[in-house]
Design a protein around this motif. Structure first.
Motif, mmCIF file in Angstrom:
data_model
loop_
_atom_site.group_PDB
_atom_site.id
_atom_site.type_symbol
_atom_site.label_atom_id
_atom_site.label_comp_id
_atom_site.label_asym_id
_atom_site.label_seq_id
_atom_site.Cartn_x
_atom_site.Cartn_y
_atom_site.Cartn_z
ATOM 1 N N ALA A 49 1.887 5.019 -7.749
ATOM 2 C CA ALA A 49 0.648 5.705 -7.359
ATOM 3 C C ALA A 49 -0.263 4.776 -6.568
ATOM 4 O O ALA A 49 -0.904 5.198 -5.604
ATOM 5 C CB ALA A 49 -0.069 6.236 -8.593
ATOM 6 N N LEU A 50 -0.304 3.515 -6.949
ATOM 7 C CA LEU A 50 -1.132 2.550 -6.227
ATOM 8 C C LEU A 50 -0.529 2.207 -4.866
ATOM 9 O O LEU A 50 -1.250 2.133 -3.865
ATOM 10 C CB LEU A 50 -1.316 1.279 -7.055
ATOM 11 N N SER A 51 0.767 2.020 -4.806
ATOM 12 C CA SER A 51 1.400 1.632 -3.538
ATOM 13 C C SER A 51 1.372 2.759 -2.511
ATOM 14 O O SER A 51 1.338 2.507 -1.313
ATOM 15 C CB SER A 51 2.834 1.139 -3.767
ATOM 16 N N THR A 52 1.367 4.000 -2.958
ATOM 17 C CA THR A 52 1.298 5.139 -2.032
ATOM 18 C C THR A 52 -0.139 5.563 -1.741
ATOM 19 O O THR A 52 -0.360 6.540 -1.035
ATOM 20 C CB THR A 52 2.068 6.347 -2.595
ATOM 21 N N GLN A 53 -1.100 4.866 -2.345
ATOM 22 C CA GLN A 53 -2.522 5.164 -2.193
ATOM 23 C C GLN A 53 -2.921 6.508 -2.807
ATOM 24 O O GLN A 53 -3.965 7.063 -2.483
ATOM 25 C CB GLN A 53 -2.940 5.128 -0.710
#
Length: 168
Positions: A49-53
């Motif tokens: 979720a963080l890496s895909t923004q």
């Protein structure tokens, strides 16, 4: 910036939420991510979720944290709030000051109570939300002396102290 809707996610929300694009921006603080990642709770999903923004990390200012601490002190919730809780509330407070419509997503009642005091929206993940702002005081179970700040033992008689709702 007006018209933005922001959901500020605590650890429970990070563990429970489905991270899909929608009309609201999903944000959290590093401390909440650390609780998930280092606790081994659901690190892969949150990491994705963080890496895909889908979820964005933001850091609140020290000034916002001080504002939140003051609000939590007034409600009596400060001793119940963790560093993570204070950072989440400070981030939510800053987003609101910046013109966003903010909802704090949490099951933590002390966090919800302080959020209401700050004029923020709240949404429970798996529990009902707080319906009204409560202020807390501390009362000795032996002599009944009331303290506005938390104490471990009554200063007058040494009795155990409990947290109770402040009555007008």
């Amino acid at each position: 910036m007006a018209g933005r809707r922001v959901f500020v996610l605590d650890t429970t929300a990070l563990l429970s939420a489905q991270f899909e694009p929608g009309p609201a921006e999903l944000v959290t603080v590093q401390e909440a991510v650390d609780e998930v990642m280092y606790g081994g709770l659901a690190p892969q999903r949150v990491s994705t979720a963080l890496s895909t923004q889908a979820v964005k990390l933001k850091k609140p200012s020290p000034q916002a944290i001080k504002q939140v601490e003051e609000a939590a002190r007034k409600t009596g919730d400060l001793p119940k709030l963790s560093k993570t809780d204070l950072a989440l509330l400070a981030l939510a407070y800053e987003e609101r000051v910046g013109g966003a419509e903010v909802v704090v997503v949490t099951d933590d009642y002390s966090l919800q109570n302080t959020a209401l005091r700050l004029g923020l929206g709240i949404w429970g993940v798996g529990r009902e939300t707080v319906r009204e702002i409560r202020e807390w005081v501390y009362r000795c179970l032996v002599c009944g002396k009331v303290y506005t700040r938390p104490v471990n033992r009554c200063r007058d008689c040494g009795g155990e102290v409990e947290r109770i709702v402040k009555r007008p």
